[in-house]
Design a protein around this motif. Structure first.
Motif, PDB file in Angstrom:
ATOM      1  N   THR A  69       0.836  -1.197   0.000  1.00 35.79           N
ATOM      2  CA  THR A  69       0.000   0.000   0.000  1.00 35.79           C
ATOM      3  C   THR A  69       0.873   1.249   0.000  1.00 35.79           C
ATOM      4  O   THR A  69       2.093   1.157   0.129  1.00 35.79           O
ATOM      5  CB  THR A  69      -0.917   0.011   1.239  1.00 35.79           C
ATOM      6  N   ARG A  70       0.228   2.412  -0.068  1.00 41.92           N
ATOM      7  CA  ARG A  70       0.988   3.669  -0.144  1.00 41.92           C
ATOM      8  C   ARG A  70       0.725   4.609   1.018  1.00 41.92           C
ATOM      9  O   ARG A  70       1.348   5.657   1.105  1.00 41.92           O
ATOM     10  CB  ARG A  70       0.686   4.385  -1.450  1.00 41.92           C
ATOM     11  N   ASP A  71      -0.232   4.279   1.893  1.00 45.28           N
ATOM     12  CA  ASP A  71      -0.465   5.139   3.056  1.00 45.28           C
ATOM     13  C   ASP A  71      -0.765   4.274   4.274  1.00 45.28           C
ATOM     14  O   ASP A  71      -1.163   3.119   4.152  1.00 45.28           O
ATOM     15  CB  ASP A  71      -1.575   6.162   2.807  1.00 45.28           C
ATOM     16  N   ILE A  72      -0.558   4.855   5.436  1.00 44.65           N
ATOM     17  CA  ILE A  72      -0.626   4.090   6.675  1.00 44.65           C
ATOM     18  C   ILE A  72      -2.030   3.568   6.966  1.00 44.65           C
ATOM     19  O   ILE A  72      -2.176   2.459   7.473  1.00 44.65           O
ATOM     20  CB  ILE A  72      -0.052   4.888   7.870  1.00 44.65           C
ATOM     21  N   ASP A  73      -3.052   4.319   6.639  1.00 43.61           N
ATOM     22  CA  ASP A  73      -4.410   3.840   6.897  1.00 43.61           C
ATOM     23  C   ASP A  73      -4.707   2.570   6.103  1.00 43.61           C
ATOM     24  O   ASP A  73      -5.251   1.603   6.636  1.00 43.61           O
ATOM     25  CB  ASP A  73      -5.444   4.928   6.585  1.00 43.61           C
ATOM     26  N   ALA A  74      -4.332   2.584   4.847  1.00 46.37           N
ATOM     27  CA  ALA A  74      -4.530   1.402   4.010  1.00 46.37           C
ATOM     28  C   ALA A  74      -3.655   0.247   4.497  1.00 46.37           C
ATOM     29  O   ALA A  74      -4.094  -0.904   4.542  1.00 46.37           O
ATOM     30  CB  ALA A  74      -4.223   1.724   2.553  1.00 46.37           C
ATOM     31  N   ALA A  75      -2.422   0.553   4.872  1.00 45.15           N
ATOM     32  CA  ALA A  75      -1.506  -0.487   5.353  1.00 45.15           C
ATOM     33  C   ALA A  75      -2.038  -1.155   6.611  1.00 45.15           C
ATOM     34  O   ALA A  75      -2.008  -2.383   6.731  1.00 45.15           O
ATOM     35  CB  ALA A  75      -0.125   0.110   5.613  1.00 45.15           C
ATOM     36  N   LEU A  76      -2.526  -0.362   7.541  1.00 40.13           N
ATOM     37  CA  LEU A  76      -3.088  -0.921   8.772  1.00 40.13           C
ATOM     38  C   LEU A  76      -4.322  -1.765   8.478  1.00 40.13           C
ATOM     39  O   LEU A  76      -4.503  -2.842   9.057  1.00 40.13           O
ATOM     40  CB  LEU A  76      -3.420   0.184   9.762  1.00 40.13           C
ATOM     41  N   ALA A  77      -5.167  -1.291   7.579  1.00 43.17           N
ATOM     42  CA  ALA A  77      -6.372  -2.046   7.224  1.00 43.17           C
ATOM     43  C   ALA A  77      -6.012  -3.397   6.611  1.00 43.17           C
ATOM     44  O   ALA A  77      -6.576  -4.434   6.990  1.00 43.17           O
ATOM     45  CB  ALA A  77      -7.245  -1.237   6.269  1.00 43.17           C
ATOM     46  N   VAL A  78      -5.064  -3.406   5.698  1.00 44.70           N
ATOM     47  CA  VAL A  78      -4.638  -4.653   5.053  1.00 44.70           C
ATOM     48  C   VAL A  78      -3.988  -5.581   6.077  1.00 44.70           C
ATOM     49  O   VAL A  78      -4.294  -6.779   6.126  1.00 44.70           O
ATOM     50  CB  VAL A  78      -3.679  -4.368   3.876  1.00 44.70           C
ATOM     51  N   ALA A  79      -3.097  -5.054   6.897  1.00 46.47           N
ATOM     52  CA  ALA A  79      -2.403  -5.874   7.893  1.00 46.47           C
ATOM     53  C   ALA A  79      -3.401  -6.492   8.863  1.00 46.47           C
ATOM     54  O   ALA A  79      -3.339  -7.698   9.150  1.00 46.47           O
ATOM     55  CB  ALA A  79      -1.375  -5.042   8.652  1.00 46.47           C
ATOM     56  N   ARG A  80      -4.312  -5.692   9.357  1.00 49.42           N
ATOM     57  CA  ARG A  80      -5.301  -6.207  10.325  1.00 49.42           C
ATOM     58  C   ARG A  80      -6.214  -7.245   9.687  1.00 49.42           C
ATOM     59  O   ARG A  80      -6.585  -8.227  10.321  1.00 49.42           O
ATOM     60  CB  ARG A  80      -6.079  -5.047  10.920  1.00 49.42           C
ATOM     61  N   GLU A  81      -6.580  -7.034   8.441  1.00 47.69           N
ATOM     62  CA  GLU A  81      -7.431  -8.015   7.747  1.00 47.69           C
ATOM     63  C   GLU A  81      -6.676  -9.331   7.547  1.00 47.69           C
ATOM     64  O   GLU A  81      -7.228 -10.405   7.757  1.00 47.69           O
ATOM     65  CB  GLU A  81      -7.902  -7.463   6.405  1.00 47.69           C
ATOM     66  N   ARG A  82      -5.414  -9.241   7.148  1.00 47.81           N
ATOM     67  CA  ARG A  82      -4.619 -10.475   6.981  1.00 47.81           C
ATOM     68  C   ARG A  82      -4.485 -11.207   8.314  1.00 47.81           C
ATOM     69  O   ARG A  82      -4.602 -12.425   8.373  1.00 47.81           O
ATOM     70  CB  ARG A  82      -3.237 -10.155   6.429  1.00 47.81           C
ATOM     71  N   LEU A  83      -4.248 -10.476   9.386  1.00 49.88           N
ATOM     72  CA  LEU A  83      -4.116 -11.099  10.703  1.00 49.88           C
ATOM     73  C   LEU A  83      -5.435 -11.725  11.133  1.00 49.88           C
ATOM     74  O   LEU A  83      -5.463 -12.824  11.678  1.00 49.88           O
ATOM     75  CB  LEU A  83      -3.630 -10.083  11.728  1.00 49.88           C
TER      76      LEU A  83
END
Length: 90
Positions: free
Chosen positions: A47-61
């Motif tokens: 991803t390119r921004d922290i909000d998207a990165a956190l959303a993706v990381a949390r969904e994967r977890l």
């Protein structure tokens, strides 16, 4: 290639800690550490921004914990054992 869940869990945890420190008024090294964690989370999640990165990381977890492939339990234990991305105590 997908980032191991243990690494994602550790990065999200580090981001949350750095955010709290920054909110409390910490400066200097905290800013650089925060930038490093944000960059690594973005790269790790594609991803390119922290909000998207956190959303993706949390969904994967969440997916791993609730029926995905691989177990996060061993990874969480390793992350809590104090290992950093380089595998050394940190």
């Amino acid at each position: 290639m997908m980032t191991h869940p243990a690494v994602l869990a550790r990065l999200v945890e580090e981001y949350e800690v750095e955010s709290e420190l920054r909110a409390a008024g910490a400066h200097g090294p905290v800013r650089q550490q925060m930038e490093d964690v944000v960059y690594t989370l973005c790269v790790s999640t594609g991803t390119r921004d922290i909000d998207a990165a956190l959303a993706v990381a949390r969904e994967r977890l969440r997916t791993v914990r609730f029926g995905g492939v691989g177990g996060v339990d061993d990874g969480e234990a390793a992350a809590r054992g104090g290992r950093t991305l380089s595998g050394t105590a940190g």
